[in-house]
Every structure is written in C-alpha cells, then in structure tokens.
Design a protein around this motif. Structure first.
Motif, mmCIF file in Angstrom:
data_model
loop_
_atom_site.group_PDB
_atom_site.id
_atom_site.type_symbol
_atom_site.label_atom_id
_atom_site.label_comp_id
_atom_site.label_asym_id
_atom_site.label_seq_id
_atom_site.Cartn_x
_atom_site.Cartn_y
_atom_site.Cartn_z
ATOM 1 N N ARG A 123 -51.636 30.419 -48.439
ATOM 2 C CA ARG A 123 -51.003 31.460 -49.227
ATOM 3 C C ARG A 123 -52.207 32.064 -50.272
ATOM 4 N N ARG A 172 -54.262 41.086 -49.426
ATOM 5 C CA ARG A 172 -53.288 41.754 -48.782
ATOM 6 C C ARG A 172 -53.429 43.487 -50.145
ATOM 7 N N ARG A 198 -39.458 34.994 -54.860
ATOM 8 C CA ARG A 198 -38.864 34.042 -54.498
ATOM 9 C C ARG A 198 -37.178 34.201 -54.320
ATOM 10 N N THR A 221 -43.097 35.893 -63.078
ATOM 11 C CA THR A 221 -42.151 36.966 -61.604
ATOM 12 C C THR A 221 -42.532 36.546 -60.381
ATOM 13 N N ARG A 251 -42.319 45.581 -53.780
ATOM 14 C CA ARG A 251 -43.636 45.383 -55.523
ATOM 15 C C ARG A 251 -42.917 46.857 -56.134
ATOM 16 N N ASP A 255 -52.296 36.154 -50.136
ATOM 17 C CA ASP A 255 -52.039 36.722 -51.488
ATOM 18 C C ASP A 255 -54.105 37.838 -52.410
ATOM 19 N N ARG A 309 -49.606 37.403 -60.360
ATOM 20 C CA ARG A 309 -50.972 37.785 -59.654
ATOM 21 C C ARG A 309 -51.081 38.707 -60.098
ATOM 22 N N ASP A 310 -50.527 39.738 -60.552
ATOM 23 C CA ASP A 310 -50.995 41.570 -60.160
ATOM 24 C C ASP A 310 -49.988 41.568 -61.747
HETATM 25 O O1 DC Z 1 -46.205 32.255 -57.978
HETATM 26 P P1 DC Z 1 -45.223 31.398 -57.274
HETATM 27 O O2 DC Z 1 -45.329 30.222 -56.130
HETATM 28 O O3 DC Z 1 -43.601 31.479 -57.174
HETATM 29 O O4 DC Z 1 -45.030 32.878 -56.406
HETATM 30 C C1 DC Z 1 -45.053 32.591 -54.974
HETATM 31 C C2 DC Z 1 -45.756 34.254 -54.137
HETATM 32 O O5 DC Z 1 -45.094 35.362 -54.969
HETATM 33 C C3 DC Z 1 -47.090 34.256 -54.188
HETATM 34 O O6 DC Z 1 -47.780 33.955 -53.407
HETATM 35 C C4 DC Z 1 -47.415 35.875 -53.962
HETATM 36 C C5 DC Z 1 -46.415 36.297 -54.728
HETATM 37 N N1 DC Z 1 -45.960 37.123 -56.540
HETATM 38 C C6 DC Z 1 -47.146 38.343 -56.439
HETATM 39 O O7 DC Z 1 -47.083 38.610 -54.972
HETATM 40 N N2 DC Z 1 -47.002 39.130 -57.949
HETATM 41 C C7 DC Z 1 -46.911 38.224 -58.803
HETATM 42 N N3 DC Z 1 -47.110 38.990 -59.945
HETATM 43 C C8 DC Z 1 -45.750 37.004 -58.503
HETATM 44 C C9 DC Z 1 -45.814 36.168 -57.457
#
Ligand code: DC
Length: 200
Positions: free
Chosen positions: A150, A157, A38, A33, A83, A154, A105-106
C-alpha cells in the motif's frame, strides 16, 4: 473562523487517532478522508460513478475498515477522475466555518495547501504493520506485506501521491506512545490556533 489541520501520512501511522483527538480537544469538525476512498472501493462497479454519487449511507457501511477495503481504496485512489470527484467535498469541509481536521494522504499538498497546520504522521513499516495486526489479526507477515504494498502504491501513483508538504511538521510515532504523539500535535495546533484567533 477558518482553520484547517491537515494530517497526512501512510497507513496505520496514527493519523486517525491523532486527527480525532485534535478535533475533540479543540472543538473542530473531523473528516477521515480515507473513508471516502474506502466507500468508493466497496461499492464495486465503476469507481468514477461511485465517487460521483457517494451518499452518507455508503460512508456508514460497517465493512469499510477491513484490510480488503483498504486495498480496494488504495486501487481506486490512483484513478484521477475518482480523486477529482471527491476534491470539492473535501475542500469545502476543510474551509468550513469553525475549523476542521482532515486526515488522509494529500490534504496538505493538494486538497488544502493553505492549511494553517500541516502534520505528516509516520512510523516504520514494521511498527505500523504490528499496530494494524493488533486491530485486524491474521498473519503478521501478510499484514506487513500489505502495508508495504500500500505504501508503494500510495507513494508512486502519478496523481496526488503520498508525500509530506514542504511546510509540514513530521511526527514520527515509531518510538512515541499515542498519548505523547497527540500531545505534540496538540501543542502545535494550540500555538497556531492562538495566532489564527488573533488575526484581524
Ligand atoms: O487512510 P486509509 O487507510 O483509510 O486510506 C485508504 C486508502 O485510500 C489509502 O491506501 C490511499 C487512499 N487515500 C488517498 O489516496 N487519499 C486520501 N486523502 C485518503 C486515502
């Protein structure tokens, strides 16, 4: 069969490698995700419009893995409307027939709180920065500073911050080889999959 594996955690903890390995091993679909965020960051212009009109071509760009793209992703990911625009696609992917692994992340907290398996994959900032540096090169101290920045963005927020779901299993890969980490994750998935298959 509906079966979701949520793999959440900070940057460069090993989520992607573990997620892909689990998908291969158990024949599940896989969605990274982070790539969605990105792609939104890389499009430029209004991030909300980009998130609402993302196409497969956006996800196939070859510049999405750079540090700069990760940084841009982390910024647009803090915008609630971005989001929201990406939520439905991820939810449908998570509950598709045949089962799915999503890393992000979520996933276990917001996208799919009902996931059958929730893993929170983490490692110390130093180890994660070292792994990232091996991939991207450059100045090691700067990579560590970016990993820390980062993490802060992350986790702090307001909308869907990075955190482990209450019922997630934490896998700390600081001292684990990738093979051992995958093995532990696979043991958990195997057990839960057997339970899901036995469901009437
Ligand atoms: O996993 P990644 O490094 O490719 O993710 C890049 C950015 O995208 C990360 O710093 C926060 C965001 N992200 C997010 O907020 N929720 C997700 N489910 C995946 C990534």
């Amino acid at each position: 069969m509906i079966f979701t594996v949520a793999v959440d955690g900070p940057a460069a903890a090993g989520k992607g490698t573990i997620g892909r390995a689990l998908a291969d091993r158990f024949g599940l679909a896989h969605l990274d995700t982070g790539l969605l965020y990105r792609a939104v960051g890389a499009r430029g212009g209004d991030p909300v419009v980009a998130a609402q009109s993302l196409t497969p071509a956006d996800l196939a760009r070859d510049d999405l893995r750079t540090l700069a793209a990760g940084e841009a992703a982390s910024r647009v990911a803090a915008i609630p409307a971005v989001r929201a625009a990406l939520t439905r696609f991820q939810r449908e992917f998570a509950r598709r027939d045949g089962g799915a692994v999503l890393d992000g992340r979520d996933i276990g907290t917001v996208i799919c709180p009902e996931a059958e398996v929730k893993l929170f994959v983490t490692a110390s900032p130093e180890v994660r920065a070292h792994r990232r540096w091996l991939e991207v090169g450059g100045d090691q101290e700067q990579v560590l500073a970016e990993v820390r920045a980062r993490d802060l963005r992350d986790t702090s927020r307001a909308d869907a911050p990075l955190k482990a779901a209450g019922d997630a299993v934490t896998l700390d890969t600081t001292m684990l080889s990738i093979d051992d980490a995958v093995q532990r994750a696979a043991d958990l998935v195997r057990a839960r999959l057997a339970r899901a298959r036995a469901r009437p």
